[in-house]
Enzyme design. Sequence first.
Site, PDB file in Angstrom:
ATOM      1  N   CYS A  25      52.113  41.120  43.538  1.00 22.15           N
ATOM      2  CA  CYS A  25      50.742  41.499  43.877  1.00 22.15           C
ATOM      3  C   CYS A  25      50.713  42.902  44.489  1.00 22.15           C
ATOM      4  CB  CYS A  25      50.095  40.442  44.774  1.00 22.15           C
ATOM      5  SG  CYS A  25      48.288  40.589  44.832  1.00 22.15           S
ATOM      6  N   HIS A  40      50.781  35.473  42.146  1.00 23.44           N
ATOM      7  CA  HIS A  40      51.612  35.001  43.257  1.00 23.44           C
ATOM      8  C   HIS A  40      52.487  33.831  42.813  1.00 23.44           C
ATOM      9  CE1 HIS A  40      50.011  37.273  46.735  1.00 23.44           C
ATOM     10  NE2 HIS A  40      48.965  37.418  45.934  1.00 23.44           N
ATOM     11  N   GLU A  42      54.956  32.629  44.181  1.00 21.50           N
ATOM     12  CA  GLU A  42      55.356  31.804  45.328  1.00 21.50           C
ATOM     13  C   GLU A  42      54.334  30.718  45.644  1.00 21.50           C
ATOM     14  OE1 GLU A  42      52.477  34.553  47.258  1.00 21.50           O
ATOM     15  OE2 GLU A  42      53.941  34.711  45.626  1.00 21.50           O
TER      16      GLU A  42
END
Length: 235
Positions: free
Chosen positions: A114, A215, A217
């Site tokens: 990002c 993202h 994660e």
Amino acid sequence: MTKPLIGISTYLDPSVRWGVWHLPAALLPAGYHLLVQRAGGLAAMLPPDDPAAAAETVVRLDGLVVSGGPDVQPVRYGAEPHPRTGPPALERDAWELALIEAALAAGTPLLGICRGMQLLNVALGGTLLQHLPDTVGHDGHAGPPGVFTGHPVKPVPGTRYAGAVPETANVPTYHHQGVDRLGRGLRASAHAEDGTVEAIELPTSAGYVMGVQWHPEAGDDLRVMQSLVTAARND
């Protein structure tokens, strides 16, 4: 097999409360270190430091992740602030740009997430779109504050990203800025349905250098991080 050491840049918050304490803190959403660990790496947090220490830091790593966070200061790419651009994180900008430059110089595998992808583009002379049109938000780039949304991302055939994720994949996302002019040597390696650049990379001859706008994660797909960990292990 020895696990590669993957450094992850962190936030720096001037005032965080936990328990009875209310203190400045270097912090990182747990999804980042958990993703590195699940992908087969060892995770190390890299709080902001003197940019002059970046090369000495990177040389001790097998791979580097530049994490998400606040908007990049527009002066870094020669622009005036847009009314919707958020306040800058000056210490992070200076530190993370130095980390990126050190990783590029050393050939250390590098993944920007990002904000990290945007910083990679800026480090190589590119520019950013400071606010995507509000209609784009309804297509899934940003949901309500603090809530990840999702949208499909299509890989560009023949790229490193396509080698890791060959199909169109739905990704977790939260951003209002994006890549405008690509930096030196970079190419787009994935797009959203509206044409927004969702991944960038340098040619494989330059080593492992990739950025993703979403993202990973915040999701369950390990493949992007596994590609970094594999490169870090083999470097």
